[in-house]
Scaffold this motif. Sequence first.
Motif, PDB file in Angstrom:
ATOM      1  N   GLY A   1      -4.592  -8.283  10.657  1.00 56.70           N
ATOM      2  CA  GLY A   1      -4.676  -9.355   9.666  1.00 56.70           C
ATOM      3  C   GLY A   1      -4.584 -10.736  10.272  1.00 56.70           C
ATOM      4  O   GLY A   1      -4.811 -11.737   9.588  1.00 56.70           O
TER       5      GLY A   1
ATOM      6  N   LEU B   1      -9.298  -2.724   1.565  1.00 57.08           N
ATOM      7  CA  LEU B   1      -9.697  -4.137   1.565  1.00 57.08           C
ATOM      8  C   LEU B   1     -11.095  -4.337   0.960  1.00 57.08           C
ATOM      9  O   LEU B   1     -11.255  -5.166   0.057  1.00 57.08           O
ATOM     10  CB  LEU B   1      -9.629  -4.701   2.987  1.00 57.08           C
ATOM     11  CG  LEU B   1      -9.509  -6.219   3.117  1.00 57.08           C
ATOM     12  CD1 LEU B   1      -8.299  -6.739   2.375  1.00 57.08           C
ATOM     13  CD2 LEU B   1      -9.438  -6.622   4.583  1.00 57.08           C
TER      14      LEU B   1
ATOM     15  N   HIS C   1      -1.192  -3.607   8.017  1.00 60.34           N
ATOM     16  CA  HIS C   1      -1.676  -2.335   7.469  1.00 60.34           C
ATOM     17  C   HIS C   1      -1.025  -1.929   6.144  1.00 60.34           C
ATOM     18  O   HIS C   1      -1.516  -1.018   5.472  1.00 60.34           O
ATOM     19  CB  HIS C   1      -1.504  -1.193   8.483  1.00 60.34           C
ATOM     20  CG  HIS C   1      -2.163  -1.450   9.788  1.00 60.34           C
ATOM     21  ND1 HIS C   1      -3.515  -1.271   9.973  1.00 60.34           N
ATOM     22  CD2 HIS C   1      -1.667  -1.894  10.983  1.00 60.34           C
ATOM     23  CE1 HIS C   1      -3.823  -1.580  11.229  1.00 60.34           C
ATOM     24  NE2 HIS C   1      -2.730  -1.959  11.855  1.00 60.34           N
ATOM     25  N   TRP C   2       0.066  -2.572   5.734  1.00 62.35           N
ATOM     26  CA  TRP C   2       0.821  -2.153   4.545  1.00 62.35           C
ATOM     27  C   TRP C   2       0.857  -3.204   3.443  1.00 62.35           C
ATOM     28  O   TRP C   2       1.037  -2.860   2.278  1.00 62.35           O
ATOM     29  CB  TRP C   2       2.273  -1.822   4.931  1.00 62.35           C
ATOM     30  CG  TRP C   2       2.418  -0.568   5.728  1.00 62.35           C
ATOM     31  CD1 TRP C   2       2.498  -0.465   7.085  1.00 62.35           C
ATOM     32  CD2 TRP C   2       2.501   0.766   5.219  1.00 62.35           C
ATOM     33  NE1 TRP C   2       2.615   0.841   7.458  1.00 62.35           N
ATOM     34  CE2 TRP C   2       2.634   1.631   6.333  1.00 62.35           C
ATOM     35  CE3 TRP C   2       2.472   1.321   3.937  1.00 62.35           C
ATOM     36  CZ2 TRP C   2       2.739   3.013   6.201  1.00 62.35           C
ATOM     37  CZ3 TRP C   2       2.584   2.704   3.806  1.00 62.35           C
ATOM     38  CH2 TRP C   2       2.709   3.531   4.928  1.00 62.35           C
ATOM     39  N   TYR C   3       0.715  -4.476   3.800  1.00 63.40           N
ATOM     40  CA  TYR C   3       0.980  -5.559   2.859  1.00 63.40           C
ATOM     41  C   TYR C   3      -0.324  -6.263   2.468  1.00 63.40           C
ATOM     42  O   TYR C   3      -1.016  -6.829   3.318  1.00 63.40           O
ATOM     43  CB  TYR C   3       1.959  -6.564   3.470  1.00 63.40           C
ATOM     44  CG  TYR C   3       3.231  -5.910   3.950  1.00 63.40           C
ATOM     45  CD1 TYR C   3       4.217  -5.538   3.041  1.00 63.40           C
ATOM     46  CD2 TYR C   3       3.430  -5.639   5.304  1.00 63.40           C
ATOM     47  CE1 TYR C   3       5.385  -4.918   3.469  1.00 63.40           C
ATOM     48  CE2 TYR C   3       4.590  -5.021   5.742  1.00 63.40           C
ATOM     49  CZ  TYR C   3       5.560  -4.652   4.815  1.00 63.40           C
ATOM     50  OH  TYR C   3       6.704  -4.031   5.248  1.00 63.40           O
ATOM     51  N   LEU C   4      -0.632  -6.238   1.190  1.00 61.79           N
ATOM     52  CA  LEU C   4      -1.858  -6.844   0.687  1.00 61.79           C
ATOM     53  C   LEU C   4      -1.508  -8.049  -0.186  1.00 61.79           C
ATOM     54  O   LEU C   4      -0.805  -7.914  -1.185  1.00 61.79           O
ATOM     55  CB  LEU C   4      -2.660  -5.838  -0.136  1.00 61.79           C
ATOM     56  CG  LEU C   4      -3.988  -6.375  -0.689  1.00 61.79           C
ATOM     57  CD1 LEU C   4      -5.047  -6.380   0.409  1.00 61.79           C
ATOM     58  CD2 LEU C   4      -4.469  -5.540  -1.871  1.00 61.79           C
TER      59      LEU C   4
ATOM     60  N   LEU D   1      -5.085  -8.315   4.152  1.00 63.34           N
ATOM     61  CA  LEU D   1      -4.235  -7.172   4.498  1.00 63.34           C
ATOM     62  C   LEU D   1      -3.488  -7.484   5.783  1.00 63.34           C
ATOM     63  O   LEU D   1      -4.096  -7.824   6.798  1.00 63.34           O
ATOM     64  CB  LEU D   1      -5.092  -5.917   4.672  1.00 63.34           C
ATOM     65  CG  LEU D   1      -4.349  -4.602   4.897  1.00 63.34           C
ATOM     66  CD1 LEU D   1      -3.443  -4.273   3.715  1.00 63.34           C
ATOM     67  CD2 LEU D   1      -5.338  -3.465   5.143  1.00 63.34           C
TER      68      LEU D   1
ATOM     69  N   LEU E   1       0.838  -1.187   0.000  1.00 63.20           N
ATOM     70  CA  LEU E   1       0.000   0.000   0.000  1.00 63.20           C
ATOM     71  C   LEU E   1       0.880   1.247   0.000  1.00 63.20           C
ATOM     72  O   LEU E   1       1.909   1.289   0.682  1.00 63.20           O
ATOM     73  CB  LEU E   1      -0.906   0.028   1.229  1.00 63.20           C
ATOM     74  CG  LEU E   1      -2.267  -0.669   1.102  1.00 63.20           C
ATOM     75  CD1 LEU E   1      -2.102  -2.159   0.877  1.00 63.20           C
ATOM     76  CD2 LEU E   1      -3.119  -0.407   2.342  1.00 63.20           C
TER      77      LEU E   1
END
Length: 708
Positions: free
Chosen positions: A656, A597, A618-621, A615, A589
Amino acid sequence: MGLRLLHLNLHGLIRSHDLELGRDSDTGGQTLYVLELVKGLAARPEVEKVELITRLINDRKVSSDYSNPVEKISSCAEIIRLPFGPKRYVRKELLWPYLDDLADRIVERLQKENKFPDWIHAHYADAGYVGALVSRRLGLPLVFTGHSLGREKLRRLLAAGIDHDHIEQTYSISKRIDAEELALAHSNLLITSTKQESDEQYARYGRFSSKNVEIIPPGVDLNRFHPVDINSKDEEKELNKLFKPFLRDLNLPPLLAISRAVRRKNIPALIETYGRSSILQQRHNLILILGCREDSRQLEKQQREVFQQVFELVDKYNLYGKIAFPKQHKREQIPSIYRWAANRGGLFVNPALTEPFGLTLLEAAACGLPMVTTDDGGPREIHSRCENGLLVDVTDLEAFRDGLETAGSNLSLWKTWSNNGVEGVSRHFSWDAHVCNYIAFMQKRLKFLAPRHWTLGNIKEITPIGQKILFFDLDNYLEQSKSLSILRNKLENNSLNQDIQLGILTGRSIKAARYRYAETQLPKPSVWVCQAGTEIYYSEENKSDIFWQDSITVDWNRKGVEKVLFDLKDYLELQPSDHQAPYKVSYLLKEPSHAILPLVRKRLRQSGLAASPHLKCHWYLDVVPLRASRAEAIRYLTLRWGLSLEKVFVVASQQGDAELVRGLTTALIPFDHDSSLDALRSQQRVFFSDAQDGVLDGIKHFRFFKSH
């Protein structure tokens, strides 16, 4: 051998006798339909056994019947009640956090049995969610009936001017829609009551496929619902006593409505229409059967509000002596009430804003009572086959009034409608026809689908994992833990006990994970769940579990995922190639956002992709196959190698990680966890540690190293 069938109906109060229909918004036509379907199926020679799974309830405010773990319906049908969530009775919107527990319990129960059901039939969104998980894990065919749909409810409520946040808070509408999408994605067959329901309601879901639909209208028990017979005099006396306290003239043709006291049923609009029409007041009584109540102040909020509107409208239009709304009635009186109204030349009125089918319409028709009803899905289907009344726009009070006045003005037409209704229901809507169609469609659709059951006996291999396993997240906890040396000593002291082994969860490749893990100097893991749950490796093997790979890759389209999300480049950027995998598309992100999401999930659904976004931190999807996740990988391992979920200990600390905590696994959340996990404090097998060394605290709390 005959068919073995499993039905899921999780909410409301359901038992084999004296259904408390109308007690609340959760105990209505759906519970009656499911019970009658189970009874009808159990009576068929093709069926060996039918089980209906629902929730075990221990609550002094409801009957002790609902605390009975097993209730016989017939010689080959029974209700199975399993505990999940609060012991007390609660409305369906409060059950979402506990559905994973039930899915685990059902899988556990089915594993212990010698025979699996031929298919699972899930009723409503909550059961659809559970059914999807059970179907995914055991490879059982899934049949889904939504009964009413979240997207349609949301549309109607927004059109009525209700704030979206209020809708979300009251109905958990996003969870419901997510569950419906998941159920549709896993369903082998979708049963609807009408073509309109399929074409206009289900079709608005991204994972809907018209190829999976069969339309089977509900049935009516013609032994109970039939025109006036020789016993009518006794019925007449009993119902005269019921309505006489309310009505000045018992002989006026009644406008009869039978429903739950909920907003969707739109009862206040019927009273408003009646109150505005001097013709209707002169010609008809108005009778409302709105469930049973002792004290309206003790009802749930929505019911209280509806009754308050009823009381206020009766007062506003001075309808005393013209309207009846008895506090109590018996379920066995319902057919008599239809006949009582028909005997007086009355009309059955359904003013619902939306009506997926409308079983009461069929019941009324079978008793010879014509209808004036909402021009919506189910009523349209019934009217097209029975021609037994009028369809009206219930949102236009003038049109509604005109329809009621017209329907009550022509005795010859009334008689035609009455006869048409009796004949039409007998021809098209009997329970015998419904059950025969049901079984025929099932056998045609599902006969080639064999269950997949992961057991050690089937695989013929020696298990690579022990009777207990500790799962750690390599990417978070083990990188941040300040007490690795203590943990290392604890594990080494238990090294002689081969029953307790180590598992690693990571988003990395197996090569990168092993390289990083070597730095911890912890004992070698027996299992690695890599690439965000899409790959499983055992010990020092370099080849991933092919059975897991095969089970998650159904309809996976990696290029399709990248294409659909390409125009979100202002929010996401693809991670470098060494972070990608065949069954995982990884993004970073550009800035954290709670909106990303649901946005990504919506894009994937609209494109019909069998993929799910996760997710992390908070940064990696990560976008992975719909059937894959770290939690599902753990459940696959327990199924394949015969390990109890209660012997699995998981450490969760980051945003997550909630998926790892739900269900029957034992879970620890350390003191420095992400705040998003605080919502999981109601979960029974989750320990929130306040100690500096949370893992050791959790192990001690659960006595995990003790043999038991």
